[in-house]
Design an enzyme around this catalytic site. Sequence first.
Site, PDB file in Angstrom:
ATOM      1  N   ARG A  65       0.825  -1.222   0.000  1.00 51.73           N
ATOM      2  CA  ARG A  65       0.000   0.000   0.000  1.00 51.73           C
ATOM      3  C   ARG A  65       0.853   1.263   0.000  1.00 51.73           C
ATOM      4  O   ARG A  65       0.548   2.228  -0.681  1.00 51.73           O
ATOM      5  CB  ARG A  65      -0.949  -0.003   1.188  1.00 51.73           C
ATOM      6  CG  ARG A  65      -1.959  -1.117   1.048  1.00 51.73           C
ATOM      7  CD  ARG A  65      -3.085  -0.962   2.008  1.00 51.73           C
ATOM      8  NE  ARG A  65      -4.060  -2.006   1.796  1.00 51.73           N
ATOM      9  CZ  ARG A  65      -5.089  -2.239   2.594  1.00 51.73           C
ATOM     10  NH1 ARG A  65      -5.266  -1.497   3.653  1.00 51.73           N
ATOM     11  NH2 ARG A  65      -5.941  -3.201   2.328  1.00 51.73           N
ATOM     12  N   ASP A  75     -14.365  11.452  12.555  1.00 50.46           N
ATOM     13  CA  ASP A  75     -13.443  10.395  12.146  1.00 50.46           C
ATOM     14  C   ASP A  75     -12.075  11.042  12.057  1.00 50.46           C
ATOM     15  O   ASP A  75     -11.966  12.272  12.000  1.00 50.46           O
ATOM     16  CB  ASP A  75     -13.848   9.827  10.775  1.00 50.46           C
ATOM     17  CG  ASP A  75     -13.258   8.451  10.514  1.00 50.46           C
ATOM     18  OD1 ASP A  75     -13.973   7.446  10.685  1.00 50.46           O
ATOM     19  OD2 ASP A  75     -12.057   8.376  10.139  1.00 50.46           O
TER      20      ASP A  75
HETATM   21  C1  LIG Z   1     -14.449   0.194  10.182  1.00 52.96           C
HETATM   22  S1  LIG Z   1     -14.779   1.915  10.294  1.00 52.96           S
HETATM   23  C2  LIG Z   1     -16.183   1.905  11.390  1.00 52.96           C
HETATM   24  C3  LIG Z   1     -17.342   2.719  10.871  1.00 52.96           C
HETATM   25  C4  LIG Z   1     -18.632   2.661  11.715  1.00 52.96           C
HETATM   26  N1  LIG Z   1     -18.383   3.043  13.086  1.00 52.96           N
HETATM   27  C5  LIG Z   1     -19.248   1.282  11.662  1.00 52.96           C
HETATM   28  O1  LIG Z   1     -19.175   0.530  12.632  1.00 52.96           O
HETATM   29  O2  LIG Z   1     -19.806   0.918  10.615  1.00 52.96           O
HETATM   30  C6  LIG Z   1     -13.445   2.463  11.351  1.00 52.96           C
HETATM   31  C7  LIG Z   1     -13.173   3.979  11.246  1.00 52.96           C
HETATM   32  O3  LIG Z   1     -12.332   4.358  12.337  1.00 52.96           O
HETATM   33  C8  LIG Z   1     -11.516   5.431  11.900  1.00 52.96           C
HETATM   34  N2  LIG Z   1     -10.373   5.561  12.818  1.00 52.96           N
HETATM   35  C9  LIG Z   1      -9.278   4.771  12.939  1.00 52.96           C
HETATM   36  N3  LIG Z   1      -8.454   5.240  13.896  1.00 52.96           N
HETATM   37  C10 LIG Z   1      -9.054   6.350  14.398  1.00 52.96           C
HETATM   38  C11 LIG Z   1      -8.699   7.274  15.414  1.00 52.96           C
HETATM   39  N4  LIG Z   1      -7.556   7.175  16.096  1.00 52.96           N
HETATM   40  N5  LIG Z   1      -9.548   8.316  15.668  1.00 52.96           N
HETATM   41  C12 LIG Z   1     -10.704   8.454  14.976  1.00 52.96           C
HETATM   42  N6  LIG Z   1     -11.093   7.596  14.005  1.00 52.96           N
HETATM   43  C13 LIG Z   1     -10.275   6.556  13.728  1.00 52.96           C
HETATM   44  C14 LIG Z   1     -11.125   5.027  10.485  1.00 52.96           C
HETATM   45  O4  LIG Z   1     -10.718   6.149   9.734  1.00 52.96           O
HETATM   46  C15 LIG Z   1     -12.447   4.389   9.985  1.00 52.96           C
HETATM   47  O5  LIG Z   1     -13.230   5.305   9.255  1.00 52.96           O
END
Ligand SMILES: C[S@@+](CC[C@H](N)C(=O)[O-])C[C@H]1O[C@@H](n2cnc3c(N)ncnc32)[C@H](O)[C@@H]1O
Length: 273
Positions: free
Chosen positions: A36, A141
């Site tokens: 990536r 996010d």
């Molecule tokens: C798999 S998605 C979950 C989306 C939604 N909550 C759901 O359950 O369908 C995980 C998200 O967490 C965000 N993320 C990862 N690390 C993070 C952090 N330290 N602070 C805020 N968001 C974070 C990623 O960018 C991603 O959009």
Amino acid sequence: MNATLTDKEFVQFQSLIYEQVGITLDTPKKSLLTSRLGKRLRELELPSYQAYFDRVSGKGGEDELVQLVDLVSTNKTDFFREPVHFDFLREQVLAEIASTRFLRIWSSASSSGEEPYTIAMTLHDAIPDCSQWDIKILASDISTRVLAKAASGIYDDERVTQLPQEVVRRHFLRGKGEQTGKLKVRKHLSEMIAFRRVNLMAPAFPIKTPLDIIFCRNVMIYFDRPTQASLVGKFYRYLRPGGFLFIGHSESLQWVEHQFDYIKPTIYQKPFE
Ligand SMILES: C[S@@+](CC[C@H](N)C(=O)[O-])C[C@H]1O[C@@H](n2cnc3c(N)ncnc32)[C@H](O)[C@@H]1O
């Protein structure tokens, strides 16, 4: 460019990502990171992984850090994903707070917006005089890319094929002409939501009013236990007594020290004082 990611460089990326974002990249992820990041190196015309590391960890590297997080984390989400939380919101929480007509909800890893829009749809459909309530949903996010998508409120129509047609009609506008095949979330939903970039690793969050519910679903799984414990402790502080924390279905607070009452799988409540 014919760069290889050395073990030393991988360790550097591991610590940077852990410190800044809380995500633990284990060794099997090295090949994923190599491929990536390799693509990103080519885009930026950088000669080596070290050069990329210097850019992302150096002064002004914040924006590139967001790109890096996008490369290593998944943004997978869906409308009405894990519906038990929306049922609980409708059936339990609303009944309890109906007399206040006041609600503050945080979708704390909202990805491309399906989760906060589902919260808004649930509230709109469950509360007959919804426009008379004082409702605010904060959707945040770490990734500015997914937040921009969320704020646009525009989705391909395949994203809603599992929703009943009347729900789609009520809450989305169908695109015409060049926008055929796209849907836009209607204003009555987007008005309820504010989108903001928030890193869950930050020591404090930009929230002043105590919250009724925090959704933190499918992100804690990337964090190690100390990071989860510290995050859950922060959530506790931002909830009102009696407020709820919803986590993802493959997540649990079983091994994490916390002060919440367990209600049922994935649902926790801050005790009333
Ligand atoms: C798999 S998605 C979950 C989306 C939604 N909550 C759901 O359950 O369908 C995980 C998200 O967490 C965000 N993320 C990862 N690390 C993070 C952090 N330290 N602070 C805020 N968001 C974070 C990623 O960018 C991603 O959009």
